[in-house]
Structures are given as C-alpha cells and as structure tokens.
Design a protein around this motif. Structure first.
Motif: not given
Length: 404
Positions: A179-201
C-alpha cells in the motif's frame, strides 16, 4: 555508498554508515530518504497518518484501501501465497461505521499458521514485487521478532509465539508495504500514537524507534506490535500534519468497540504547499569551562544522533568571562537523546530550549548539487558539501573542483 558522479547506490537493508565521521542508523535513513527524493518530481507528495485511536496492522491496511488502493490490487500481489497453502481470500474488506463515520474494516481468517517467523521471512522473499517492498516488509518483521525476543528474554532464532505465527501477521505486513509503495509518498508523517494500555512488545518497538506516544485510555490496548512496527519502519517523521492540499483520504477501523472514541486510523494524502512548514526544537547552553579541543567531537556526535544543525558562538558571560554558546536544532523525536548527549559530552549543568516553527524551501538532490525552489517559481542551487567530499574522494579530485 557507491558514489560515481551524480549516481548514488545505497543498500536496501539497514546498515551502519560512515559519512565524514558521522555514524548513525537514523542519520543514514534520513540521508537515504533525501537522496531517493532526487528521482521524484519537484512537487512533494505527502502522506499523513493520524493515530489518535491507536494503530494496528488491519487499521493501516483498511485506511490504505479506503484512500483509493483497490483490494484486488493487493490480492493480485499476494496471489503467489496460495502456492504455499495459504487459502484465498487473503482478507475480507467490510464497509462499516464507527461513531457515524464511514470506514473500512479488514478481517483475516486465522486458517493458517507458521512454525516460526523464519517461515514468514521466506515467504516474503518469494514474492514477485519490488525489492523496496520486500526490504520494508522484512524490516517490519525484524522489528517484531527483535521486540518479542527482548520482551521474552530469548534469542531471535528461538522465537515462537502466537503473535507471529498466524496468516494475519504476514498479510498485514505485506499489504501495508504494498500500500505505501502504491501511493509513493515523498514523505510519510505520523502523529503521536495513542497507546492506551500498552502491549509490552509494542512498547519495546515504540521505545526503540523513539516514537512519540501518549495514552487517554487505560482499559484497552490501542497500539498493536504489528501497527507499531509498520509506522516505525515507514514514517519519515512524527508530529503534526504538514500544510498540504488534500487529494485523498481513508478511514480504517479496528474491530474493538470503544465507548470513548471511534477506533479509526486516518490517512490523508496530498501535495505540500510551496513553502514547507515544520516544527523543531532549538536547544542552547553557555559553556565557559571546557577544553576547546572537545568541541569538534561534541558537534560530530550531536549530528550523528539526529541533530539537524549544530553551531557555536563566542559570547561574554557574567563577570566578563569569555564563553561558547552551543546551539542545536533537532526534531522532537530526537530531543531527549540530544539533551542527554549534551549533558554527557560537555561540562554544562543545564540547557534551555524552545519549540520553533520553521519554513523551508522545497528541494531535491541532483548528484552532488541541491536545488531549492522559490515560491516565485525560480530556483537556486548549490553543491552539497558532504556529497562533494564523497565525490572528490571517489574520483580523486580536489574538493574545490566539486564545490565551484
């Protein structure tokens, strides 16, 4: 690097690098991304991922399909898996609503299991898609295996656990990479992640890659290991959405029903504005008691761990003492590492810092030259110093001949 006059060949997989004394994997990834952009058109295509409800592999795949990638396109790419006993359909796409918002849910039947992650690795390598898709998919898998290995305290080659032995893991990883290859973005930005009750891994993956996180829900795990691994590998930066014109968007949802939020991951795709906007930290400290021979090494180390720029100024402190002001600019995800390095490598007892907005011109790398595009439509160029050093060394030429 293999540098032959305007041609740069960079290995696909992660590796350490040496660039005029700078050794750092994150610096290498950023440099690789900038050089790769030289093959793209000047106008930057941006992809932004909003993880305010967490992140998982199926949410990412659902949002990519919702944004315009056909599920049949993915199925065709994954068709080779049927030769190895994995039955079609590889996943089901379900149109649904979360909090009255239309979105797509991706469901994968758990009708196939693997004996070990190495089996998944072999199947990824057998795929008939680009080397970049394979390399990214293998990188995501490696993030998962390393995290589980560290969390459970066993070696990577002995890993065997339910999180990685299912068809779900393989399909999520490959579908996201496709999917990411399909859209071929020059730059991918991700927001801070809401983790909730976080999984150890998941926590281990996010910690290792310095992904900014927060939590507003202690009841549910909002960030899965696969989701954390995917964004860690594909994100070029973390933070606010860059100024852009929206061309496509997609909503992918998780299966859990959350009372307090919609459980939707959002992807927005578009073109950045003529002048790029971003946020950086300016970190400063005044030093009047350090051996001047140490300053070059401090600068080199700060640049190697992710600082965008490091410079010194001569100043006069209280009591008329001559001193040096150390200034560093970096992105938020490198902030704490930079501060810790300043405390460790210098004699200072404190730093001051501020978050700044920044405007930067669009640019692209053309061999040893960098072109900058002005809002008025004109452009200017200059020879990149680091690239000039590499060219001069590979061709046994004086640096002045490359920089002129």
């Amino acid at each position: 690097f293999v540098f032959v006059r305007n041609i740069i060949a960079i290995p696909e997989r992660k590796c350490k690098c040496f660039i005029v004394g700078f050794t750092d994997e994150n610096y290498f990834k950023e440099l690789k991304r900038v050089f790769q952009r030289s093959h793209n058109h000047f106008s930057m295509k941006a992809l932004y991922i909003n993880c305010s409800s967490g992140v998982s592999g199926d949410m990412i795949v659902g949002s990519l399909i919702s944004a315009g990638m056909s599920s049949r396109y993915i199925e065709a790419k994954l068709n080779y898996l049927s030769k190895f006993g994995i039955k079609k359909p590889f996943f089901k796409v379900i149109k649904t609503e979360k909090k009255h918002l239309p979105c797509l849910s991706v469901r994968i039947d758990e009708d196939f299991s693997f004996n070990s992650p190495s089996q998944i690795e072999r199947l990824i390598k057998k795929g008939k898609f680009s080397g970049e898709i394979k390399a990214k998919a293998l990188e995501v898998l490696d993030e998962l295996v390393c995290a589980e290995s560290k969390v459970h305290g066993i070696s990577k080659n002995k890993i065997h656990f339910h999180e990685l032995n299912s068809k779900d893991t393989l399909v999520d990883i490959l579908s996201a990479a496709i999917g990411f290859d399909f859209f071929k973005a020059d730059k991918i930005t991700v927001s801070p992640v809401n983790i909730g009750r976080i999984n150890p891994a998941a926590a281990e993956i996010l910690k290792k890659n310095k992904v900014p996180v927060y939590s507003d829900d202690s009841e549910y795990e909002l960030a899965t290991p696969t989701g954390a691994a995917v964004i860690s590998v594909f994100a070029d930066s973390f933070g606010n959405m860059p100024p852009m014109t929206v061309e496509k968007f997609g909503f992918g949802c998780g299966t859990t029903v959350l009372e307090s939020k919609d459980n939707i991951l959002r992807i927005i795709i578009g073109k950045t504005l003529d002048v790029l906007m971003d946020e950086v930290f300016l970190i400063e400290t005044n030093i009047d008691d350090m051996n001047p021979q140490i300053y070059p090494d401090v600068q080199k180390k700060l640049l190697s761990i992710g600082a965008l720029d490091v410079w010194y100024e001569n100043i006069i402190m209280k009591h008329g003492r001559p001193a040096i002001k150390l200034s560093v600019i970096c992105y938020e995800n490198y902030f704490q590492n930079v501060v810790d390095n300043i405390f460790r490598e210098t004699t200072t007892g404190g730093v001051r810092y501020a978050k700044l907005n920044r405007q930067v011109l669009k640019r692209k790398q053309l061999g040893s030259k960098k072109e900058f595009y002005l809002p008025c439509g004109r452009k200017k160029s200059k020879t990149e110093y680091t690239a000039a050093i590499l060219t001069a060394k590979s061709e046994a030429l004086p640096v002045k001949d490359i920089l002129r």
